[in-house]
Scaffold this motif. Structure first.
Motif, PDB file in Angstrom:
ATOM      1  N   ALA A  60       0.830  -1.200   0.000  1.00  0.00           N
ATOM      2  CA  ALA A  60       0.000   0.000   0.000  1.00  0.00           C
ATOM      3  C   ALA A  60       0.864   1.249   0.000  1.00  0.00           C
ATOM      4  O   ALA A  60       1.956   1.268   0.574  1.00  0.00           O
ATOM      5  CB  ALA A  60      -0.919  -0.002   1.218  1.00  0.00           C
ATOM      6  N   SER A  61       0.347   2.282  -0.629  1.00  0.00           N
ATOM      7  CA  SER A  61       1.060   3.564  -0.688  1.00  0.00           C
ATOM      8  C   SER A  61       0.060   4.688  -0.852  1.00  0.00           C
ATOM      9  O   SER A  61      -1.126   4.445  -1.083  1.00  0.00           O
ATOM     10  CB  SER A  61       2.055   3.562  -1.856  1.00  0.00           C
ATOM     11  OG  SER A  61       1.373   3.412  -3.085  1.00  0.00           O
ATOM     12  N   GLY A  62       0.552   5.926  -0.738  1.00  0.00           N
ATOM     13  CA  GLY A  62      -0.289   7.075  -1.014  1.00  0.00           C
ATOM     14  C   GLY A  62      -0.758   7.839   0.208  1.00  0.00           C
ATOM     15  O   GLY A  62      -1.424   8.864   0.075  1.00  0.00           O
ATOM     16  N   GLY A  63      -0.432   7.343   1.395  1.00  0.00           N
ATOM     17  CA  GLY A  63      -0.843   8.050   2.596  1.00  0.00           C
ATOM     18  C   GLY A  63      -0.083   9.361   2.758  1.00  0.00           C
ATOM     19  O   GLY A  63       0.870   9.649   2.030  1.00  0.00           O
ATOM     20  N   GLY A  64      -0.536  10.150   3.719  1.00  0.00           N
ATOM     21  CA  GLY A  64       0.136  11.414   3.971  1.00  0.00           C
ATOM     22  C   GLY A  64      -0.612  12.233   4.998  1.00  0.00           C
ATOM     23  O   GLY A  64      -1.586  11.763   5.601  1.00  0.00           O
ATOM     24  N   SER A  65      -0.137  13.442   5.204  1.00  0.00           N
ATOM     25  CA  SER A  65      -0.764  14.367   6.140  1.00  0.00           C
ATOM     26  C   SER A  65      -1.445  15.473   5.356  1.00  0.00           C
ATOM     27  O   SER A  65      -0.791  16.147   4.541  1.00  0.00           O
ATOM     28  CB  SER A  65       0.302  14.970   7.066  1.00  0.00           C
ATOM     29  OG  SER A  65       0.882  13.971   7.876  1.00  0.00           O
ATOM     30  N   VAL A  66      -2.733  15.650   5.582  1.00  0.00           N
ATOM     31  CA  VAL A  66      -3.512  16.626   4.832  1.00  0.00           C
ATOM     32  C   VAL A  66      -4.421  17.398   5.785  1.00  0.00           C
ATOM     33  O   VAL A  66      -4.544  17.063   6.956  1.00  0.00           O
ATOM     34  CB  VAL A  66      -4.371  15.947   3.742  1.00  0.00           C
ATOM     35  CG1 VAL A  66      -3.490  15.255   2.711  1.00  0.00           C
ATOM     36  CG2 VAL A  66      -5.356  14.957   4.354  1.00  0.00           C
ATOM     37  N   GLN A  67      -5.060  18.413   5.234  1.00  0.00           N
ATOM     38  CA  GLN A  67      -6.026  19.204   5.985  1.00  0.00           C
ATOM     39  C   GLN A  67      -7.431  18.645   5.758  1.00  0.00           C
ATOM     40  O   GLN A  67      -7.703  17.999   4.738  1.00  0.00           O
ATOM     41  CB  GLN A  67      -5.992  20.656   5.522  1.00  0.00           C
ATOM     42  CG  GLN A  67      -4.662  21.354   5.741  1.00  0.00           C
ATOM     43  CD  GLN A  67      -4.430  21.698   7.191  1.00  0.00           C
ATOM     44  OE1 GLN A  67      -5.349  22.070   7.911  1.00  0.00           O
ATOM     45  NE2 GLN A  67      -3.188  21.547   7.639  1.00  0.00           N
ATOM     46  N   ALA A  68      -8.299  18.908   6.696  1.00  0.00           N
ATOM     47  CA  ALA A  68      -9.697  18.501   6.536  1.00  0.00           C
ATOM     48  C   ALA A  68     -10.260  19.091   5.248  1.00  0.00           C
ATOM     49  O   ALA A  68      -9.997  20.264   4.933  1.00  0.00           O
ATOM     50  CB  ALA A  68     -10.512  18.964   7.735  1.00  0.00           C
ATOM     51  N   GLY A  69     -10.990  18.274   4.526  1.00  0.00           N
ATOM     52  CA  GLY A  69     -11.548  18.698   3.254  1.00  0.00           C
ATOM     53  C   GLY A  69     -10.704  18.341   2.047  1.00  0.00           C
ATOM     54  O   GLY A  69     -11.186  18.391   0.910  1.00  0.00           O
TER      55      GLY A  69
END
Length: 127
Positions: A5-14
């Motif tokens: 699996a790949s593609g995760g990360g840290s993002v903002q709501a929305g």
């Protein structure tokens, strides 16, 4: 089959993220595929699943309408498009697979029905 699996990360709501799961091995089109997640201190929970042909899918109520699971059998890939992310979506996301001769329109939501698991990819959504 081995899953990556790949593609995760840290993002903002929305925001949106697209997770990918690459499967090695043969006969990928005979496996139903699923995404599960586990937040810190919580049990693993079902997110989405797709049947062998890609013509049927299941979703957890908490992600229905925001997440879309898809697969590319020619390239042994399964995807999870995640839109309108919420802080509650923060978790380690796992892809899972199970080879089955039965093609269900709504594939199983139970982790017990998936034999093969990949390592997780972390998704962190901040408010």
């Amino acid at each position: 089959v081995q899953l990556q699996a790949s593609g995760g990360g840290s993002v903002q709501a929305g925001d949106s993220l697209r997770l990918a799961c690459a499967a090695s091995g043969q006969f990928f089109s005979t496996y139903k595929m699923g995404w599960f997640r586990q937040a810190s201190g919580k049990e693993r929970e079902f997110v989405a699943a797709i049947n062998q042909h890609g013509g049927g899918a299941s979703y957890a109520d908490s992600v229905k309408g925001r997440f879309t699971i898809s697969r590319d059998n020619a390239n042994n890939m399964v995807y999870l498009q995640m839109n309108s992310l919420e802080p509650e979506d923060t978790a380690l996301y796992y892809c899972a697979a199970d080879r089955s001769a039965v093609v269900a329109y709504t594939p199983s939501r139970s982790a017990y029905d998936y034999v093969y698991w990949g390592q997780g990819t972390q998704v962190t959504v901040s408010s």
